[in-house]
Design a protein around this motif. Sequence first.
Motif, short mmCIF file in Angstrom:
data_model
loop_
_atom_site.label_atom_id
_atom_site.label_comp_id
_atom_site.label_asym_id
_atom_site.label_seq_id
_atom_site.Cartn_x
_atom_site.Cartn_y
_atom_site.Cartn_z
N PHE A 55 0.87 -1.18 0.00
CA PHE A 55 0.00 0.00 0.00
C PHE A 55 0.90 1.22 0.00
O PHE A 55 1.83 1.32 0.81
CB PHE A 55 -0.89 0.00 1.26
N ILE A 56 0.63 2.14 -0.92
CA ILE A 56 1.39 3.39 -0.99
C ILE A 56 0.40 4.54 -0.88
O ILE A 56 -0.61 4.56 -1.59
CB ILE A 56 2.16 3.52 -2.31
N LEU A 57 0.69 5.48 -0.01
CA LEU A 57 -0.11 6.69 0.14
C LEU A 57 0.81 7.87 -0.12
O LEU A 57 1.82 8.04 0.56
CB LEU A 57 -0.70 6.78 1.56
N LYS A 58 0.46 8.67 -1.12
CA LYS A 58 1.25 9.86 -1.45
C LYS A 58 0.71 11.06 -0.67
O LYS A 58 -0.45 11.07 -0.25
CB LYS A 58 1.15 10.15 -2.94
N PRO A 59 1.55 12.08 -0.48
CA PRO A 59 1.11 13.28 0.23
C PRO A 59 -0.11 13.96 -0.40
O PRO A 59 -0.89 14.60 0.29
CB PRO A 59 2.33 14.20 0.18
#
Length: 81
Positions: A55-59
């Motif tokens: 899981f990747i969450l960007k700003p």
Amino acid sequence: MSTKFLKKLNAVSFSIYNDNSFHADYFKENKKYIKDSGFFKENIFKLSESCEASFILKPNGAFQINYGTDAADPDINFLQL
């Protein structure tokens, strides 16, 4: 992902597990792994048939979820955009 790559992007990586994880006993003894309180299972990784996911969450709020052992390649491409 490599530590060098994560540092370049000012990113953080961590691994979670649950009691049903393969090698859960090992993960419990290793402080590198975090036991899921249920949050990730209920809110992020809803496909329980896969034993590996990222899981990747960007700003900016964009996010990506990948399932399977080859999930790292799409992750790197997503981070660089």
